[in-house]
Design an enzyme around this catalytic site. Structure first.
Site, PDB file in Angstrom:
ATOM      1  N   ARG A 141     -43.515  23.333  90.566  1.00 24.40           N
ATOM      2  CA  ARG A 141     -44.099  23.658  91.862  1.00 24.40           C
ATOM      3  C   ARG A 141     -44.757  22.389  92.392  1.00 24.40           C
ATOM      4  O   ARG A 141     -45.351  21.615  91.619  1.00 24.40           O
ATOM      5  CB  ARG A 141     -45.160  24.765  91.737  1.00 24.40           C
ATOM      6  CG  ARG A 141     -44.610  26.155  91.537  1.00 24.40           C
ATOM      7  CD  ARG A 141     -43.914  26.695  92.805  1.00 24.40           C
ATOM      8  NE  ARG A 141     -43.422  28.052  92.642  1.00 24.40           N
ATOM      9  CZ  ARG A 141     -42.159  28.366  92.314  1.00 24.40           C
ATOM     10  NH1 ARG A 141     -41.267  27.417  92.092  1.00 24.40           N
ATOM     11  NH2 ARG A 141     -41.783  29.629  92.226  1.00 24.40           N
ATOM     12  N   HIS A 151     -36.083  22.246  97.414  1.00 19.82           N
ATOM     13  CA  HIS A 151     -36.302  23.410  96.530  1.00 19.82           C
ATOM     14  C   HIS A 151     -34.989  24.190  96.317  1.00 19.82           C
ATOM     15  O   HIS A 151     -34.872  25.354  96.706  1.00 19.82           O
ATOM     16  CB  HIS A 151     -37.400  24.315  97.120  1.00 19.82           C
ATOM     17  CG  HIS A 151     -38.048  25.191  96.076  1.00 19.82           C
ATOM     18  ND1 HIS A 151     -39.363  25.588  96.135  1.00 19.82           N
ATOM     19  CD2 HIS A 151     -37.551  25.760  94.949  1.00 19.82           C
ATOM     20  CE1 HIS A 151     -39.649  26.359  95.095  1.00 19.82           C
ATOM     21  NE2 HIS A 151     -38.555  26.473  94.355  1.00 19.82           N
ATOM     22  N   GLU A 211     -44.558  22.871 101.274  1.00 19.59           N
ATOM     23  CA  GLU A 211     -43.135  23.080 101.526  1.00 19.59           C
ATOM     24  C   GLU A 211     -42.993  23.844 102.839  1.00 19.59           C
ATOM     25  O   GLU A 211     -43.714  24.820 103.022  1.00 19.59           O
ATOM     26  CB  GLU A 211     -42.482  23.893 100.404  1.00 19.59           C
ATOM     27  CG  GLU A 211     -42.267  23.064  99.171  1.00 19.59           C
ATOM     28  CD  GLU A 211     -41.522  23.805  98.063  1.00 19.59           C
ATOM     29  OE1 GLU A 211     -40.882  24.838  98.331  1.00 19.59           O
ATOM     30  OE2 GLU A 211     -41.593  23.334  96.928  1.00 19.59           O
TER      31      GLU A 211
HETATM   32  P1  NAP Z   1     -41.622  29.970  81.318  1.00 24.33           P
HETATM   33  O1  NAP Z   1     -40.521  30.371  80.402  1.00 24.33           O
HETATM   34  O2  NAP Z   1     -42.807  30.875  81.465  1.00 24.33           O
HETATM   35  O3  NAP Z   1     -42.101  28.502  80.887  1.00 24.33           O
HETATM   36  C1  NAP Z   1     -43.247  27.881  81.310  1.00 24.33           C
HETATM   37  C2  NAP Z   1     -44.005  27.480  80.067  1.00 24.33           C
HETATM   38  O4  NAP Z   1     -45.054  26.578  80.417  1.00 24.33           O
HETATM   39  C3  NAP Z   1     -44.648  28.657  79.345  1.00 24.33           C
HETATM   40  O5  NAP Z   1     -44.155  28.732  78.031  1.00 24.33           O
HETATM   41  C4  NAP Z   1     -46.123  28.319  79.374  1.00 24.33           C
HETATM   42  O6  NAP Z   1     -46.793  28.695  78.178  1.00 24.33           O
HETATM   43  C5  NAP Z   1     -46.125  26.829  79.505  1.00 24.33           C
HETATM   44  N1  NAP Z   1     -47.370  26.322  80.063  1.00 24.33           N
HETATM   45  C6  NAP Z   1     -48.239  26.927  80.896  1.00 24.33           C
HETATM   46  N2  NAP Z   1     -49.262  26.123  81.184  1.00 24.33           N
HETATM   47  C7  NAP Z   1     -49.054  24.979  80.499  1.00 24.33           C
HETATM   48  C8  NAP Z   1     -49.779  23.762  80.377  1.00 24.33           C
HETATM   49  N3  NAP Z   1     -50.921  23.565  81.051  1.00 24.33           N
HETATM   50  N4  NAP Z   1     -49.276  22.813  79.585  1.00 24.33           N
HETATM   51  C9  NAP Z   1     -48.120  22.983  78.907  1.00 24.33           C
HETATM   52  N5  NAP Z   1     -47.400  24.134  78.973  1.00 24.33           N
HETATM   53  C10 NAP Z   1     -47.854  25.107  79.762  1.00 24.33           C
HETATM   54  O7  NAP Z   1     -41.060  29.765  82.792  1.00 24.33           O
HETATM   55  P2  NAP Z   1     -39.655  29.151  83.235  1.00 24.33           P
HETATM   56  O8  NAP Z   1     -38.687  30.228  83.473  1.00 24.33           O
HETATM   57  O9  NAP Z   1     -39.305  28.051  82.310  1.00 24.33           O
HETATM   58  O10 NAP Z   1     -40.073  28.565  84.678  1.00 24.33           O
HETATM   59  C11 NAP Z   1     -41.095  27.589  84.772  1.00 24.33           C
HETATM   60  C12 NAP Z   1     -41.480  27.358  86.207  1.00 24.33           C
HETATM   61  O11 NAP Z   1     -40.447  26.650  86.882  1.00 24.33           O
HETATM   62  C13 NAP Z   1     -41.648  28.634  87.049  1.00 24.33           C
HETATM   63  O12 NAP Z   1     -42.936  29.181  86.907  1.00 24.33           O
HETATM   64  C14 NAP Z   1     -41.396  28.140  88.456  1.00 24.33           C
HETATM   65  O13 NAP Z   1     -42.605  27.760  89.066  1.00 24.33           O
HETATM   66  C15 NAP Z   1     -40.519  26.928  88.260  1.00 24.33           C
HETATM   67  N6  NAP Z   1     -39.138  27.144  88.742  1.00 24.33           N
HETATM   68  C16 NAP Z   1     -38.693  26.415  89.784  1.00 24.33           C
HETATM   69  C17 NAP Z   1     -37.389  26.554  90.217  1.00 24.33           C
HETATM   70  C18 NAP Z   1     -36.876  25.734  91.360  1.00 24.33           C
HETATM   71  O14 NAP Z   1     -36.004  26.204  92.077  1.00 24.33           O
HETATM   72  N7  NAP Z   1     -37.374  24.530  91.556  1.00 24.33           N
HETATM   73  C19 NAP Z   1     -36.538  27.464  89.598  1.00 24.33           C
HETATM   74  C20 NAP Z   1     -37.028  28.198  88.534  1.00 24.33           C
HETATM   75  C21 NAP Z   1     -38.335  28.027  88.111  1.00 24.33           C
HETATM   76  P3  NAP Z   1     -47.629  30.061  78.122  1.00 24.33           P
HETATM   77  O15 NAP Z   1     -46.628  31.134  78.027  1.00 24.33           O
HETATM   78  O16 NAP Z   1     -48.475  29.869  76.908  1.00 24.33           O
HETATM   79  O17 NAP Z   1     -48.447  30.130  79.386  1.00 24.33           O
HETATM   80  C1  GLV Z   2     -37.931  29.210  92.132  1.00 21.26           C
HETATM   81  O1  GLV Z   2     -38.635  28.301  92.435  1.00 21.26           O
HETATM   82  C2  GLV Z   2     -38.307  30.267  91.271  1.00 21.26           C
HETATM   83  O2  GLV Z   2     -39.476  30.321  90.852  1.00 21.26           O
HETATM   84  O3  GLV Z   2     -37.455  31.112  90.977  1.00 21.26           O
END
Ligand code: NAP
Ligand code: GLV
Length: 327
Positions: free
Chosen positions: A239, A287, A268
Site C-alpha cells: 500500500r 495499482h 492514489e
Molecule cells: P498476508 O498473507 O496477510 O501477508 C502479510 C503478512 O505481513 C502477514 O503474515 C503479517 O503477519 C505480516 N506483517 C504484518 N505487519 C508486519 C510488520 N510490521 N512487519 C513484518 N511483517 C508484518 O497478506 P497477502 O495476501 O500477502 O497481502 C499483503 C498485502 O499486499 C495486502 O494487505 C494488500 O495491502 C497488498 N496487496 C496489494 C495488491 C496490489 O494490487 N498491489 C494485491 C494484493 C495484495 P501477521 O499475520 O502476524 O500480521
Molecule cells: C489489492 O490491492 C488488494 O488488496 O487486493
C-alpha cells in the site's frame, strides 16, 4: 419471496455480477470513476449487502446510514479501507479475497523488481522518444538480479510467493516478519529470517508485502531509507502509505537509494504533478499487481460468494472478522 438488495460500487468482471444477480437485486454503480461518497451514503441506506472495492471508504459514518446492512464484501485482499472494528461492533461480517491473487501479485512484484533493476521503463521511453542511436556500452547499465540479495518485509502469502521467484533467479533471500517463522517453513522456503535493521541494510532489492495498519504506516521513512544501500532498489506492491513519499522522493533524488518501483502510491491516483514522477529512477504504475483476466474473475467470484453467504446468514468463506459469528 422478494430478493435481497445489494449495492455493487463499480463494474466488476461479468461472472461476478452474474453470480450476484442470481441471489440478489443489484444496484450497480457503473460510472467510469469510483462511486462518489454522497452517492455511496445515499445508496447504502437501502441495501442488505455491500460489494465494494478498495477505493471505497467503509467507516462508522457510512455504516450509521445503513440500518439494513448485513454483509460487506470487498473485491480485494487488503481491507485497510474498511473500519473492521465498526463492522464487528454492528455484527456485520466483512469478506475479502485472499489467495486467489497471490501468484499474480507476486509475478507483478517480481516484474517490477526486474524492470527497476534493468531500467526497462526508462529504456522504453528513450526508444519512443527517438533517442536510440548507436549501440553504447554505457547505455542503461543496470543491476543484476541474479546473485543479488532480495529482502522481503511481510512473509505472508505474497511475500512467500515472491521468495520462490527470487530463488528461481539465483537470489539470496532475507525476510523480516511480524513474528518468528517456524523453522520448517524457513527451511522449506530456503530463506533467512532477520531483523528489520538487517533486511534494510543488506537488501539489494527490498520488496514490501505487509498490510497497511497503524504499525506499518510509513514503515519506510527517511531514517530507514538512509540506512539502505545506496545501490538498493525498493519495490512496493503493498500500500502506498507504507512508504513516506516525500522521504522517498528525497532519497531517490539524492541517490541515497538507486531506484523505486511502485504499484501503489500515496495518494492514489498519484497527481500528475507529483515530484516522484519527475524522477528517472522511479517507475510508477497504477495499482495493477493483481490485474490478470483470470485473477480478476476469481476475485469477483470469491467476493460474490462471500456476499451470498453473508446474506444467507452463513459463515463467510473468507472472513476478516469471524468473531461476528460467535454466539
Ligand atoms: P498476508 O498473507 O496477510 O501477508 C502479510 C503478512 O505481513 C502477514 O503474515 C503479517 O503477519 C505480516 N506483517 C504484518 N505487519 C508486519 C510488520 N510490521 N512487519 C513484518 N511483517 C508484518 O497478506 P497477502 O495476501 O500477502 O497481502 C499483503 C498485502 O499486499 C495486502 O494487505 C494488500 O495491502 C497488498 N496487496 C496489494 C495488491 C496490489 O494490487 N498491489 C494485491 C494484493 C495484495 P501477521 O499475520 O502476524 O500480521
Ligand atoms: C489489492 O490491492 C488488494 O488488496 O487486493
Amino acid at each position: 419471496m422478494a430478493k435481497t438488495r445489494v449495492l455493487v460500487t463499480r463494474r466488476i468482471p461479468e461472472a461476478g455480477l452474474e453470480a450476484i444477480k442470481s441471489f440478489a437485486d443489484v444496484e450497480l454503480w457503473s460510472g467510469e470513476e469510483p462511486i462518489p461518497r454522497n452517492e455511496l451514503c445515499e445508496k447504502v441506506s437501502e441495501v442488505d449487502g455491500l460489494y465494494c472495492l478498495l477505493t471505497d471508504t467503509i467507516d462508522e459514518a457510512l455504516l450509521s446510514l445503513a440500518p439494513r446492512l448485513r454483509v460487506v464484501s470487498t473485491m480485494a485482499v487488503g481491507f485497510d479501507h474498511i473500519d473492521i472494528q465498526a463492522c464487528t461492533k454492528r455484527k456485520i461480517p466483512v469478506g475479502n479475497t485472499p489467495g486467489v491473487l497471490t501468484e499474480t501479485t507476486a509475478d507483478f512484484a517480481f516484474a517490477l523488481l526486474m524492470a527497476a533493476g534493468r531500467r526497462i521503463g526508462e529504456a522504453a521511453e528513450f526508444v519512443k522518444a527517438g533517442r536510440w542511436g548507436a549501440w553504447d556500452p554505457a547505455l542503461f547499465v543496470g543491476q543484476d538480479v541474479n546473485g543479488a540479495t532480495a529482502g522481503i518485509i511481510g512473509f505472508g502469502r505474497i511475500g512467500q510467493a515472491v521468495a520462490k521467484r527470487a530463488h528461481g533467479f539465483g537470489m539470496r533471500v532475507l525476510v523480516n516478519h511480524s513474528r518468528p517463522i517456524p523453522s520448517e517453513l524457513l527451511a522449506q522456503a530456503n530463506v533467512e529470517q532477520v531483523s528489520f535493521d538487517r533486511v534494510i541494510a543488506e537488501s539489494d532489492f527490498l520488496s514490501l508485502h505487509v498490510p497497511l495498519t497503524s504499525e506499518t504506516q510509513q514503515l519506510i521513512d527517511k531514517k530507514v531509507l538512509n540506512r539502505m544501500k545506496r545501490t538498493a532498489i525498493l519495490i512496493n506492491t503493498s500500500r502506498g502509505r507504507v512508504v513516506d513519499s516525500k522521504a522517498l522522493y528525497d532519497a531517490l533524488r539524492n541517490q541515497n537509494i538507486a531506484y523505486a518501483a511502485l504499484d501503489v502510491t500515496d495518494p492514489e491516483p498519484i497527481s500528475v504533478d507529483d515530484p516522484l514522477l519527475t524522477l528517472p529512477n522511479c517507475l510508477v504504475v497504477p495499482h495493477i499487481a493483481s490485474a490478470s483476466v483470470a485473477t480478476r474473475r476469481k476475485m469477483a467470484l470469491m467476493a460474490a460468494e462471500n456476499l451470498r453467504a453473508g446474506l444467507a446468514g452463513e459463515d463467510l468463506p473468507y472472513c476478516v472478522n469471524p468473531e461476528v459469528f460467535k454466539k
